[in-house]
Design a protein around this motif. Structure first.
Motif, short mmCIF file in Angstrom:
data_model
loop_
_atom_site.label_atom_id
_atom_site.label_comp_id
_atom_site.label_asym_id
_atom_site.label_seq_id
_atom_site.Cartn_x
_atom_site.Cartn_y
_atom_site.Cartn_z
N ALA A 109 0.69 -1.14 0.00
CA ALA A 109 0.05 -0.09 0.02
C ALA A 109 1.05 1.42 -0.06
CB ALA A 109 -0.85 0.00 1.39
N PRO A 110 1.38 1.47 -1.02
CA PRO A 110 2.28 2.68 -1.08
C PRO A 110 2.06 3.77 -0.58
CG PRO A 110 2.29 1.49 -3.68
CD PRO A 110 1.01 1.24 -2.49
N SER A 111 0.83 4.37 -0.64
CA SER A 111 0.51 5.60 -0.21
C SER A 111 0.07 5.48 1.20
CB SER A 111 -0.86 6.28 -0.83
OG SER A 111 -0.71 6.50 -2.31
N THR A 112 -0.99 4.70 1.64
CA THR A 112 -1.27 4.56 3.10
C THR A 112 0.02 4.10 4.02
OG1 THR A 112 -2.44 2.59 2.63
CG2 THR A 112 -3.74 4.81 2.81
N GLY A 113 0.56 3.13 3.31
CA GLY A 113 1.89 2.42 3.98
C GLY A 113 3.07 3.45 4.08
N GLY A 114 2.90 4.60 3.22
CA GLY A 114 3.86 5.58 3.40
C GLY A 114 3.56 6.39 4.57
N LEU A 115 2.48 6.27 5.05
CA LEU A 115 2.39 7.20 6.47
C LEU A 115 3.56 6.87 7.62
CD1 LEU A 115 -1.52 6.62 6.73
CD2 LEU A 115 -0.18 8.94 6.07
N ALA A 116 3.86 5.51 7.31
CA ALA A 116 5.05 5.38 8.40
C ALA A 116 6.34 6.17 8.21
CB ALA A 116 5.38 3.71 8.20
N LEU A 117 6.56 6.63 6.95
CA LEU A 117 7.63 7.41 6.74
C LEU A 117 7.51 8.85 7.23
CD1 LEU A 117 8.16 6.54 2.93
CD2 LEU A 117 9.03 5.35 4.89
N TRP A 118 6.49 9.21 7.88
CA TRP A 118 6.23 10.65 8.56
C TRP A 118 6.62 10.47 9.87
CZ3 TRP A 118 5.65 14.95 5.72
CH2 TRP A 118 5.19 14.96 4.37
N VAL A 119 6.62 9.33 10.37
CA VAL A 119 6.73 8.95 11.88
C VAL A 119 8.10 8.75 12.35
CG1 VAL A 119 5.98 7.26 13.54
CG2 VAL A 119 4.37 7.86 11.86
N GLN A 120 8.45 9.13 13.19
CA GLN A 120 9.77 8.89 13.98
C GLN A 120 9.91 7.31 14.50
OE1 GLN A 120 11.63 11.74 16.19
NE2 GLN A 120 10.21 13.31 15.85
N HIS A 121 10.78 6.53 14.35
CA HIS A 121 11.00 5.10 14.78
C HIS A 121 12.50 5.21 15.78
CE1 HIS A 121 8.07 3.90 11.99
NE2 HIS A 121 8.46 4.96 11.26
N ARG A 122 12.23 4.31 16.83
CA ARG A 122 13.43 4.11 17.77
C ARG A 122 13.29 3.03 18.62
NH1 ARG A 122 14.42 8.51 15.73
NH2 ARG A 122 14.80 10.38 16.38
N LEU A 137 -1.25 20.43 13.20
CA LEU A 137 -0.53 19.19 12.85
C LEU A 137 -1.89 17.92 12.58
CD1 LEU A 137 2.03 18.86 15.66
CD2 LEU A 137 2.46 19.04 13.22
N ALA A 138 -2.90 18.66 13.34
CA ALA A 138 -4.22 17.55 12.94
C ALA A 138 -4.49 17.67 11.62
CB ALA A 138 -5.14 17.97 14.19
N ARG A 139 -4.67 18.71 10.87
CA ARG A 139 -5.07 19.00 9.74
C ARG A 139 -3.94 18.47 8.79
NH1 ARG A 139 -3.58 21.89 5.65
NH2 ARG A 139 -1.78 23.09 6.73
N GLU A 140 -2.69 18.66 9.15
CA GLU A 140 -1.76 17.89 8.08
C GLU A 140 -1.88 16.50 8.11
OE1 GLU A 140 1.88 19.05 9.45
OE2 GLU A 140 1.85 21.34 8.77
N TRP A 141 -2.07 15.86 9.30
CA TRP A 141 -2.26 14.34 9.26
C TRP A 141 -3.51 14.09 8.54
CZ3 TRP A 141 0.83 10.53 9.55
CH2 TRP A 141 1.94 10.65 10.24
N SER A 142 -4.65 14.74 8.95
CA SER A 142 -6.05 14.43 8.14
C SER A 142 -5.84 14.50 6.42
CB SER A 142 -6.96 15.42 8.68
OG SER A 142 -8.42 15.03 7.95
N GLU A 143 -4.99 15.45 6.08
CA GLU A 143 -4.75 15.62 4.66
C GLU A 143 -4.05 14.30 4.34
OE1 GLU A 143 -3.31 19.29 3.63
OE2 GLU A 143 -5.21 20.28 4.26
N ARG A 144 -2.73 14.19 4.88
CA ARG A 144 -2.30 12.87 4.72
C ARG A 144 -2.82 11.62 4.45
NH1 ARG A 144 2.37 14.40 8.81
NH2 ARG A 144 3.21 16.03 7.91
N ILE A 145 -3.94 11.49 5.44
CA ILE A 145 -4.64 10.12 5.43
C ILE A 145 -5.57 10.21 4.28
CG2 ILE A 145 -6.39 8.86 6.65
CD1 ILE A 145 -5.13 9.70 9.16
N LEU A 146 -6.28 11.10 3.89
CA LEU A 146 -7.11 11.26 2.82
C LEU A 146 -6.43 11.13 1.49
CD1 LEU A 146 -9.31 14.53 4.09
CD2 LEU A 146 -10.03 12.02 3.82
N ARG A 147 -5.31 11.57 1.29
CA ARG A 147 -4.47 11.72 0.10
C ARG A 147 -4.17 10.23 0.00
NH1 ARG A 147 -2.04 16.71 1.22
NH2 ARG A 147 -0.16 15.69 2.13
N GLY A 148 -3.52 9.76 1.09
CA GLY A 148 -3.04 8.28 0.84
C GLY A 148 -3.99 7.47 0.66
N HIS A 149 -5.37 7.49 1.27
CA HIS A 149 -6.48 6.49 1.18
C HIS A 149 -6.89 6.68 -0.62
CE1 HIS A 149 -10.04 4.05 1.95
NE2 HIS A 149 -10.94 5.00 1.40
#
Length: 458
Positions: free
Chosen positions: A23-36, A245-257
């Motif tokens: 799922a390139p678009s919605t799976g790509g949401l993980a690239l906006w997240v920090q991982h440790r 930030l909430a607006r940006e995440w909402s737009e990313r989810i909508l674009r990814g979907h």
């Protein structure tokens, strides 16, 4: 020296690669997240992955999971961050007070699990709680997963299942125990009795929030899962930034979907999308700054500076006159009408007054304060620079409300803009020429204003 790219390697890398592959678009949401990665020496009971709302932390237990389970876990945590569940828990806690983190976590887990449950290329834990299970067992409603996702967001679900005891009797018991503790202290019993009294109080507070039927069922449904939300209130930024930030995440989810179409990780456009809500204080500042700004206007009584400068170069030629500019007003003026017949919380009124005082000081504006209900009871004028503290003004009122005489009184002072603090329960037959903002408490947010703009205070 670390190898290039070492900073971007972590335990979840393979899982993210698989998410982006399917799922390139919605799976790509993980690239906006920090991982440790957490250290290997973390306690054994630490969940394989947790999140604080911005970062996914992987413990050593994550490495021992098969790849499909890792993918399911990373997708789960990424959706927690994208849907801003940690931040929404803190926000709910601010508005509601006592919020049970475990119940909230189970509600958020249920929404995320149902969103991902249709995917065959990842695996969720066998005991993963689902949204339709909570709706059926706790609320007695039978819903399909798609319709449940379209109806329930995490705040609505939490409020529906949280039937814990309000603890009125517990508070009385606590009060009695505190009095007993005070008596013991006064009799010279020392700190031991005081500690025992505090211990008894905390025990009664725990008991006073015992689970009701719905809360107990939800807690039992989520008993086998790990609690993976670790909200951090101190990490929250300014409300304006959080809304952005909430607006940006909402737009990313909508674009990814939309980008993944039938291959989207999201089963449907869920009701739990983060909503951006501009704080009322920011809206008030912007509106008043515009209304009180000194706007320049053409004046024929003085020329422009360029006209004066060019006159020397023109010699004997006569230049056409160029009118200059001057402020439309020497002193902007704000009219603040307070309806004393309504029930407005003192803390909210004080916060509102602080905002007003800050704005008029910054704009160097005068303030006309009009207090009344169905008639004008008090009028005070504050020159620019004079200290305005609403709590130092004594006023009282009651009965019905009629905005007509209050607005007519404001019109006598020719304000540039007016703010009415009210519950909007009364007629307004006088419509002024200047803009009006109706500031109402949150419980009256659905009221219809006669004209002007409605601003809900929360």
């Amino acid at each position: 020296m670390p190898e290039p790219g070492a900073l971007y390697c972590h335990r979840g890398t393979r899982a993210i690669q698989r998410m982006v592959e399917f799922a390139p678009s919605t799976g790509g949401l993980a690239l906006w997240v920090q991982h440790r990665d957490l250290p290997d020496e973390t306690p054994a009971e630490t969940p394989a992955a947790v999140t604080d709302g911005t970062t996914v932390y992987y413990s050593a237990a994550f490495d021992r999971l098969p790849l499909p389970d890792q993918v399911g876990l990373v997708a789960h945590e990424v959706l927690h961050i994208a849907l801003r569940h940690s931040q929404r828990f803190v926000e709910l806690q601010r508005t509601q007070g006592d919020v049970d983190l475990e119940l909230f976590n189970i509600c958020a887990d249920a929404i995320v699990n149902t969103t991902l449950a249709h995917l065959s290329w990842l695996h969720l834990p066998d005991n993963a709680v689902m949204l339709e299970q909570i709706v059926f067992k706790a609320l007695g409603r039978e819903q399909q997963p798609e319709s449940a996702l379209l109806e329930w967001d995490v705040e609505k679900l939490y409020r529906a299942i949280d039937d814990r005891d309000d603890g009125t009797s517990g508070k009385q018991q606590s009060g009695r125990q505190s009095q007993q503790g005070s008596k013991a202290d006064s009799s010279g019993s020392g700190g031991k009795d005081q500690a025992q009294s505090q211990s008894g109080t905390s025990e009664s507070e725990t008991a006073q929030r015992s689970d009701g039927a719905r809360s107990a069922k939800v807690r039992a449904l989520g008993a086998g899962g790990a609690r993976d939300l670790v909200p951090n209130p101190e990490a929250q930024s300014a409300p304006e930034h959080e809304a952005e930030l909430a607006r940006e995440w909402s737009e990313r989810i909508l674009r990814g979907h939309a980008g993944d179409g039938a291959f989207s990780m999201l089963r449907a456009l869920i009701a739990d999308l983060p909503h951006s809500r501009t704080p009322w204080a920011q809206v008030l500042r912007v509106q008043l700054a515009r209304g009180l700004a000194r706007k320049p206007a053409l004046t024929w009584s003085r020329p422009t500076r360029s006209y004066i400068a060019n006159q020397g170069r023109a010699g004997n030629h006569r230049m056409p006159f160029e009118p200059g500019f001057s402020p439309t007003k020497n002193e902007p003026r704000l009219a603040l009408i307070i309806d004393v017949s309504g029930s407005i919380d003192d803390q909210l009124m004080q916060r509102f007054a602080t905002e007003i005082e800050t704005i008029i000081r910054r704009q160097e504006a005068g303030l006309v304060l009009i207090i009344g209900d169905k008639r004008v009871r008090q009028v005070e004028f504050f020159e620019p620079g004079r200290r305005f503290v609403l709590s130092e003004i004594e006023f009282a009122g009651g009965g019905g409300t009629n905005f007509t005489p209050l607005l007519a009184e404001a019109d006598r002072h020719k304000p540039d803009i007016t703010v009415v603090l009210t519950d909007l329960e009364g007629p307004a037959e006088f419509k002024p020429r200047w803009p009006v903002i109706w500031a109402v408490p949150q419980q009256h947010a659905n009221a219809v204003q006669p004209f002007g703009r409605l601003l809900a205070l929360d």
